[in-house]
Write an enzyme that holds these catalytic residues in place. Sequence first.
Site, PDB file in Angstrom:
ATOM      1  N   GLY A  68      34.989  50.153  31.542  1.00 19.74           N
ATOM      2  CA  GLY A  68      34.835  49.470  30.134  1.00 19.74           C
ATOM      3  C   GLY A  68      34.556  48.095  30.576  1.00 19.74           C
ATOM      4  O   GLY A  68      34.173  47.802  31.630  1.00 19.74           O
ATOM      5  N   CYS A  94      36.248  45.414  30.648  1.00 20.72           N
ATOM      6  CA  CYS A  94      37.452  44.978  31.505  1.00 20.72           C
ATOM      7  C   CYS A  94      37.300  45.095  33.118  1.00 20.72           C
ATOM      8  O   CYS A  94      37.325  44.163  33.575  1.00 20.72           O
ATOM      9  CB  CYS A  94      38.806  45.503  31.085  1.00 20.72           C
ATOM     10  SG  CYS A  94      40.241  45.209  32.173  1.00 20.72           S
ATOM     11  N   ARG A 121      28.104  53.631  30.123  1.00 17.00           N
ATOM     12  CA  ARG A 121      27.827  52.661  31.444  1.00 17.00           C
ATOM     13  C   ARG A 121      27.769  53.843  32.723  1.00 17.00           C
ATOM     14  O   ARG A 121      28.323  54.877  32.641  1.00 17.00           O
ATOM     15  CB  ARG A 121      28.999  52.165  31.644  1.00 17.00           C
ATOM     16  CG  ARG A 121      28.740  50.398  31.318  1.00 17.00           C
ATOM     17  CD  ARG A 121      30.133  49.931  31.654  1.00 17.00           C
ATOM     18  NE  ARG A 121      30.624  48.974  30.691  1.00 17.00           N
ATOM     19  CZ  ARG A 121      30.080  47.765  30.685  1.00 17.00           C
ATOM     20  NH1 ARG A 121      29.555  47.252  31.461  1.00 17.00           N
ATOM     21  NH2 ARG A 121      30.454  47.039  29.411  1.00 17.00           N
ATOM     22  N   ALA A 130      30.913  31.284  24.708  1.00 19.21           N
ATOM     23  CA  ALA A 130      32.045  31.891  24.862  1.00 19.21           C
ATOM     24  C   ALA A 130      32.837  31.676  23.565  1.00 19.21           C
ATOM     25  O   ALA A 130      34.033  31.117  23.700  1.00 19.21           O
ATOM     26  CB  ALA A 130      32.795  31.508  26.154  1.00 19.21           C
ATOM     27  N   HIS A 141      66.922  32.904  43.754  1.00 18.90           N
ATOM     28  CA  HIS A 141      66.812  31.387  44.049  1.00 18.90           C
ATOM     29  C   HIS A 141      66.254  31.315  45.292  1.00 18.90           C
ATOM     30  O   HIS A 141      66.427  31.889  46.324  1.00 18.90           O
ATOM     31  CB  HIS A 141      67.916  30.494  44.058  1.00 18.90           C
ATOM     32  CG  HIS A 141      67.526  29.063  44.620  1.00 18.90           C
ATOM     33  ND1 HIS A 141      67.081  28.324  43.570  1.00 18.90           N
ATOM     34  CD2 HIS A 141      67.915  28.576  45.692  1.00 18.90           C
ATOM     35  CE1 HIS A 141      66.780  27.084  44.413  1.00 18.90           C
ATOM     36  NE2 HIS A 141      67.335  27.284  45.531  1.00 18.90           N
ATOM     37  N   VAL A 190      40.101  31.630  25.814  1.00 21.03           N
ATOM     38  CA  VAL A 190      40.609  31.897  27.066  1.00 21.03           C
ATOM     39  C   VAL A 190      39.353  32.236  28.017  1.00 21.03           C
ATOM     40  O   VAL A 190      39.420  31.417  29.200  1.00 21.03           O
ATOM     41  CB  VAL A 190      41.324  33.469  27.197  1.00 21.03           C
ATOM     42  CG1 VAL A 190      41.927  33.789  28.369  1.00 21.03           C
ATOM     43  CG2 VAL A 190      42.681  32.936  26.117  1.00 21.03           C
ATOM     44  N   ILE A 191      38.491  32.908  27.530  1.00 20.56           N
ATOM     45  CA  ILE A 191      37.252  32.932  28.482  1.00 20.56           C
ATOM     46  C   ILE A 191      36.466  32.009  28.981  1.00 20.56           C
ATOM     47  O   ILE A 191      36.149  31.800  30.363  1.00 20.56           O
ATOM     48  CB  ILE A 191      36.351  34.288  28.017  1.00 20.56           C
ATOM     49  CG1 ILE A 191      37.118  35.673  27.734  1.00 20.56           C
ATOM     50  CG2 ILE A 191      35.072  34.600  28.519  1.00 20.56           C
ATOM     51  CD1 ILE A 191      36.375  36.728  26.991  1.00 20.56           C
ATOM     52  N   GLY A 224      33.728  34.131  21.600  1.00 21.18           N
ATOM     53  CA  GLY A 224      34.432  35.188  21.108  1.00 21.18           C
ATOM     54  C   GLY A 224      33.711  36.549  21.345  1.00 21.18           C
ATOM     55  O   GLY A 224      32.862  36.538  22.051  1.00 21.18           O
TER      56      GLY A 224
HETATM   57  C1  LIG Z   1      35.131  37.842  30.806  1.00 23.40           C
HETATM   58  C2  LIG Z   1      36.268  38.607  30.284  1.00 23.40           C
HETATM   59  C3  LIG Z   1      37.400  38.303  30.781  1.00 23.40           C
HETATM   60  C4  LIG Z   1      38.530  39.027  30.201  1.00 23.40           C
HETATM   61  N1  LIG Z   1      39.803  38.963  30.841  1.00 23.40           N
HETATM   62  C5  LIG Z   1      40.998  39.694  30.422  1.00 23.40           C
HETATM   63  C6  LIG Z   1      42.057  39.633  30.829  1.00 23.40           C
HETATM   64  O1  LIG Z   1      42.271  38.871  31.981  1.00 23.40           O
HETATM   65  N2  LIG Z   1      42.991  40.197  30.576  1.00 23.40           N
HETATM   66  C7  LIG Z   1      42.806  40.966  29.337  1.00 23.40           C
HETATM   67  O2  LIG Z   1      44.027  41.798  28.782  1.00 23.40           O
HETATM   68  N3  LIG Z   1      41.524  41.172  28.680  1.00 23.40           N
HETATM   69  C8  LIG Z   1      40.596  40.478  29.169  1.00 23.40           C
HETATM   70  N4  LIG Z   1      39.421  40.680  28.591  1.00 23.40           N
HETATM   71  C9  LIG Z   1      39.484  41.420  27.376  1.00 23.40           C
HETATM   72  C10 LIG Z   1      39.235  42.867  27.679  1.00 23.40           C
HETATM   73  O3  LIG Z   1      38.071  43.109  28.773  1.00 23.40           O
HETATM   74  C11 LIG Z   1      39.030  44.015  26.510  1.00 23.40           C
HETATM   75  O4  LIG Z   1      40.044  43.619  25.532  1.00 23.40           O
HETATM   76  C12 LIG Z   1      39.223  45.387  27.059  1.00 23.40           C
HETATM   77  O5  LIG Z   1      38.278  45.727  27.884  1.00 23.40           O
HETATM   78  C13 LIG Z   1      39.065  46.151  25.534  1.00 23.40           C
HETATM   79  O6  LIG Z   1      39.271  47.550  26.004  1.00 23.40           O
HETATM   80  P1  LIG Z   1      38.577  48.768  25.161  1.00 23.40           P
HETATM   81  O7  LIG Z   1      38.826  49.836  25.718  1.00 23.40           O
HETATM   82  O8  LIG Z   1      38.934  48.404  23.720  1.00 23.40           O
HETATM   83  O9  LIG Z   1      36.942  48.584  25.208  1.00 23.40           O
HETATM   84  P2  LIG Z   1      35.941  48.047  26.487  1.00 23.40           P
HETATM   85  O10 LIG Z   1      36.746  47.594  27.771  1.00 23.40           O
HETATM   86  O11 LIG Z   1      34.951  47.094  25.897  1.00 23.40           O
HETATM   87  O12 LIG Z   1      35.416  49.400  26.699  1.00 23.40           O
HETATM   88  C14 LIG Z   1      34.501  50.127  25.826  1.00 23.40           C
HETATM   89  C15 LIG Z   1      33.738  51.216  26.615  1.00 23.40           C
HETATM   90  O13 LIG Z   1      32.898  51.981  25.497  1.00 23.40           O
HETATM   91  C16 LIG Z   1      31.594  52.235  25.998  1.00 23.40           C
HETATM   92  N5  LIG Z   1      30.712  52.558  24.899  1.00 23.40           N
HETATM   93  C17 LIG Z   1      30.472  51.952  23.906  1.00 23.40           C
HETATM   94  N6  LIG Z   1      29.879  52.535  23.020  1.00 23.40           N
HETATM   95  C18 LIG Z   1      29.530  53.777  23.480  1.00 23.40           C
HETATM   96  C19 LIG Z   1      28.769  55.117  23.023  1.00 23.40           C
HETATM   97  N7  LIG Z   1      28.185  55.014  21.803  1.00 23.40           N
HETATM   98  N8  LIG Z   1      28.947  55.856  23.907  1.00 23.40           N
HETATM   99  C20 LIG Z   1      29.658  55.820  25.140  1.00 23.40           C
HETATM  100  N9  LIG Z   1      30.216  54.965  25.472  1.00 23.40           N
HETATM  101  C21 LIG Z   1      30.214  53.964  24.691  1.00 23.40           C
HETATM  102  C22 LIG Z   1      31.185  51.052  26.849  1.00 23.40           C
HETATM  103  O14 LIG Z   1      30.228  51.141  27.461  1.00 23.40           O
HETATM  104  C23 LIG Z   1      32.546  50.374  27.413  1.00 23.40           C
HETATM  105  O15 LIG Z   1      32.564  50.792  28.827  1.00 23.40           O
HETATM  106  C24 LIG Z   1      38.118  40.125  29.119  1.00 23.40           C
HETATM  107  C25 LIG Z   1      36.950  40.094  28.517  1.00 23.40           C
HETATM  108  C26 LIG Z   1      35.899  39.412  29.163  1.00 23.40           C
HETATM  109  C27 LIG Z   1      34.434  39.743  28.617  1.00 23.40           C
END
Ligand SMILES: Cc1cc2nc3c(=O)[nH]c(=O)nc-3n(C[C@H](O)[C@H](O)[C@H](O)COP(=O)(O)OP(=O)(O)OC[C@H]3O[C@@H](n4cnc5c(N)ncnc54)[C@H](O)[C@@H]3O)c2cc1C
Length: 466
Positions: A39, A41, A34, A270, A445, A183-184, A272
Amino acid sequence: MSYDLIVIGTGPGGYVAAIRAAQLGLKTAVVEKRKTHGGTCLNVGCIPSKALLHASHAFEDANTHFDKLGISVGTPKVDVKKMMAFKQEGIDGNTKGVEFLLKKNKIDAFLGTGRIAAAGQVEVTAEDGSKQILETKNILIATGSDVARLPGVEIDEKVVVSSTGALELESIPKRLIVIGAGVIGLELGSVWRRLGSEVTVVEYLDRILPGMDGEVAKNFQRMLSKQGFAFKLGSKVTKVGKGAKSATVTIEPAAGGAAETIEADVVLVAIGRVPYTQGLGLDELGIQKDPRGRILTDAHFSTNVTGIYAIGDVIAGPMLAHKAEDEGVAVAEILAGKAGHVNYDVIPGVVYTAPEVAAVGKTEEELKAAGIAYNVGKFPFTANGRAKSIGLTEGFVKILADAATDKVLGVHIIGATAGESIHEAVIAMEFGASSEDIARSCHAHPTFAEAVKEAALAVEKRAIHM
Ligand SMILES: Cc1cc2nc3c(=O)[nH]c(=O)nc-3n(C[C@H](O)[C@H](O)[C@H](O)COP(=O)(O)OP(=O)(O)OC[C@H]3O[C@@H](n4cnc5c(N)ncnc54)[C@H](O)[C@@H]3O)c2cc1C
């Protein structure tokens, strides 16, 4: 330049792992495809959804609650464009914060798509197509997850949207169908319902919030229905037909029966999320995955290939930002020769609706299935001083404690500030507390957290205010 660690993906798992590794003296780089860090989140998940939940809640408060408080503001109006700008400000503040932290910790950041050319080698392809190979002792895959798709249903992010499109709608849909009562779906359904949409939630199972405590889910569904949500549970979506500005969704009872077709202006899929490993080169390296496409790791987050590790949404476990973060810290500490670990029994989950729903540990269903005898302590917010003083009395706190030892096994809260109050249960459980320990801890309290203490007292049937 050769690194000790290259992290692919700078979501909450990846950037936190990189920072902890750098703190521990490892020469670290990150690769992100990106344009901004943080990510799913920070860019299209937790952060933008919470911004819109906050803004839409303020609108609903102004519409329905202010008058009772003696505040007159006329008829509030929504400016969707401005609300989206507010959301973007929150995203920018957070993603820039991560960029600053990476620099502060002297982590080299490469923007481009990472592919593991071999153990010890990451190839980075920049947006302009140029390639470079980086050398490293260890590689951490933190590439997260992507939206799960319904077979045969095309997501155009305008009429049929994923969570990403639902966070960017340009106007308020009159009718919104949400497929999936997780949740989402319920959070984003809440945003648009508060802003004026008629929201219908279609769910295959006969309950909402699968995986959460059944009693909590049932009560929560009743509260959402009172707010105007319509639910079609036990219903299977068989077809989504898309026009230029509207869609139809055909559903059938999951158990079999006559089909019906409902119309919507926007359909949110939504159902999953799925692990994202596209283009990483895992098959060529022989990295093993489970049948759901998640990278298999051992207790130290190592894949079956030496020097390649994985964390976050791309491996097993709850798809939550804080789970990914804790794994990021743990794997960095392991790589630095320390004893990093994650306690998977004590990972909280929060639904940021109104009221909020929060949980940690086991549900009643899980304890029953495991044959563990437990006592229940429950306390309603209708009997909590703070809740009564501000008119937010929906919900309750439920504590499940081991019948033999009184150890707290699970805590479930539905009510205002549940997402904050749950953390006292998290700390208590991390220290192996009994319900007696919580009951004997002084609580300020008037606070919502007093209901947690009262629920702990209720385990031994000695709540004071009930
Ligand atoms: C609408 C929505 C609401 C959410 N709300 C919550 C919440 O309130 N609380 C909560 O705990 N969780 C929430 N989540 C879930 C949370 O976003 C994820 O659990 C979390 O982001 C996972 O983190 P991660 O670091 O594993 O991956 P990600 O955040 O998905 O990050 C992965 C990164 O890797 C990069 N990437 C992928 N492949 C490559 C590659 N080959 N080369 C370079 N970069 C790459 C992507 O671009 C991305 O930036 C929500 C998700 C959504 C969709």
